[in-house]
Design a protein around this motif. Structure first.
Motif, mmCIF file in Angstrom:
data_model
loop_
_atom_site.group_PDB
_atom_site.id
_atom_site.type_symbol
_atom_site.label_atom_id
_atom_site.label_comp_id
_atom_site.label_asym_id
_atom_site.label_seq_id
_atom_site.Cartn_x
_atom_site.Cartn_y
_atom_site.Cartn_z
ATOM 1 N N ILE A 82 -0.061 -6.937 6.277
ATOM 2 C CA ILE A 82 -0.084 -5.523 5.903
ATOM 3 C C ILE A 82 1.207 -4.843 6.343
ATOM 4 O O ILE A 82 1.780 -4.038 5.602
ATOM 5 C CB ILE A 82 -1.322 -4.815 6.489
ATOM 6 C CG1 ILE A 82 -2.603 -5.382 5.871
ATOM 7 C CG2 ILE A 82 -1.246 -3.303 6.271
ATOM 8 C CD1 ILE A 82 -3.872 -4.955 6.585
ATOM 9 N N ARG B 236 -6.417 0.082 5.897
ATOM 10 C CA ARG B 236 -6.858 -1.263 6.299
ATOM 11 C C ARG B 236 -6.243 -1.653 7.642
ATOM 12 O O ARG B 236 -6.918 -2.225 8.507
ATOM 13 C CB ARG B 236 -6.477 -2.280 5.209
ATOM 14 C CG ARG B 236 -6.866 -3.696 5.524
ATOM 15 C CD ARG B 236 -8.375 -3.894 5.421
ATOM 16 N NE ARG B 236 -8.671 -5.288 5.670
ATOM 17 C CZ ARG B 236 -9.640 -5.699 6.482
ATOM 18 N NH1 ARG B 236 -10.451 -4.849 7.052
ATOM 19 N NH2 ARG B 236 -9.830 -6.988 6.674
ATOM 20 N N PHE B 237 -4.974 -1.334 7.826
ATOM 21 C CA PHE B 237 -4.277 -1.620 9.087
ATOM 22 C C PHE B 237 -4.995 -0.912 10.237
ATOM 23 O O PHE B 237 -5.315 -1.522 11.260
ATOM 24 C CB PHE B 237 -2.819 -1.136 8.976
ATOM 25 C CG PHE B 237 -1.907 -1.661 10.035
ATOM 26 C CD1 PHE B 237 -1.246 -2.869 9.859
ATOM 27 C CD2 PHE B 237 -1.672 -0.934 11.194
ATOM 28 C CE1 PHE B 237 -0.381 -3.355 10.825
ATOM 29 C CE2 PHE B 237 -0.812 -1.414 12.166
ATOM 30 C CZ PHE B 237 -0.164 -2.626 11.983
ATOM 31 N N GLN C 146 -3.652 -10.813 9.325
ATOM 32 C CA GLN C 146 -3.822 -9.727 8.352
ATOM 33 C C GLN C 146 -2.913 -8.543 8.682
ATOM 34 O O GLN C 146 -2.284 -7.965 7.786
ATOM 35 C CB GLN C 146 -5.275 -9.252 8.329
ATOM 36 C CG GLN C 146 -6.240 -10.212 7.673
ATOM 37 C CD GLN C 146 -7.642 -9.638 7.671
ATOM 38 O OE1 GLN C 146 -7.875 -8.546 7.167
ATOM 39 N NE2 GLN C 146 -8.583 -10.375 8.255
ATOM 40 N N ALA D 269 -3.327 0.264 2.247
ATOM 41 C CA ALA D 269 -2.813 -0.654 3.276
ATOM 42 C C ALA D 269 -2.827 0.005 4.651
ATOM 43 O O ALA D 269 -3.191 -0.626 5.647
ATOM 44 C CB ALA D 269 -1.399 -1.113 2.909
#
Length: 126
Positions: free
Chosen positions: A29, A65-66, A25, A62
């Protein structure tokens, strides 16, 4: 402040499936962020004040989320050393001293350890 966690070999190996997913993931990203950066940078260079971009919400989402995934890995007590080649260290006690169990994403299980100061180059077989 979180208390330092030491992993047994079994505990560290149990983290591998989640880490494989999380590192995948993070890589995706990272690629998305690189693409968004390439699109937004020229806009910012010609606009004296940031008037915004249609890509700003995706960039912010993004990035968040990272950061969330990085925090989840750190909260577990793992040390992500790099996305390429997907390297993770696990604090471990060996003969009364702290060392790291060392794992790379292409390895099915942890087979190496190293002294803290030696890093990846000092990996030794378990």
């Amino acid at each position: 402040m979180q208390e330092k966690r030491y992993f047994t070999l079994e505990e560290a190996n149990a983290c591998i499936p989640e880490l494989v997913d999380e590192i995948s993931q993070l890589r995706a990203i990272r690629n998305l962020l690189a693409g968004l950066h390439a699109e937004i940078t020229p806009l910012l260079e010609v606009v004296s004040s940031n008037g915004g971009s249609k890509h700003t919400p995706a960039l912010l989402k993004a990035t968040a989320r990272f950061e969330e995934i990085l925090q989840r890995i750190a909260a577990r007590g793992c040390h992500l050393k790099g996305l390429d080649p997907g390297l993770v260290d696990f604090p471990h006690l060996h003969e009364g001293r702290e060392v790291y169990l060392c794992w790379r994403i292409n390895e099915k299980e942890i087979r190496y350890w190293h002294e803290i100061e030696d890093g990846f180059e000092g990996r030794q077989r378990l």
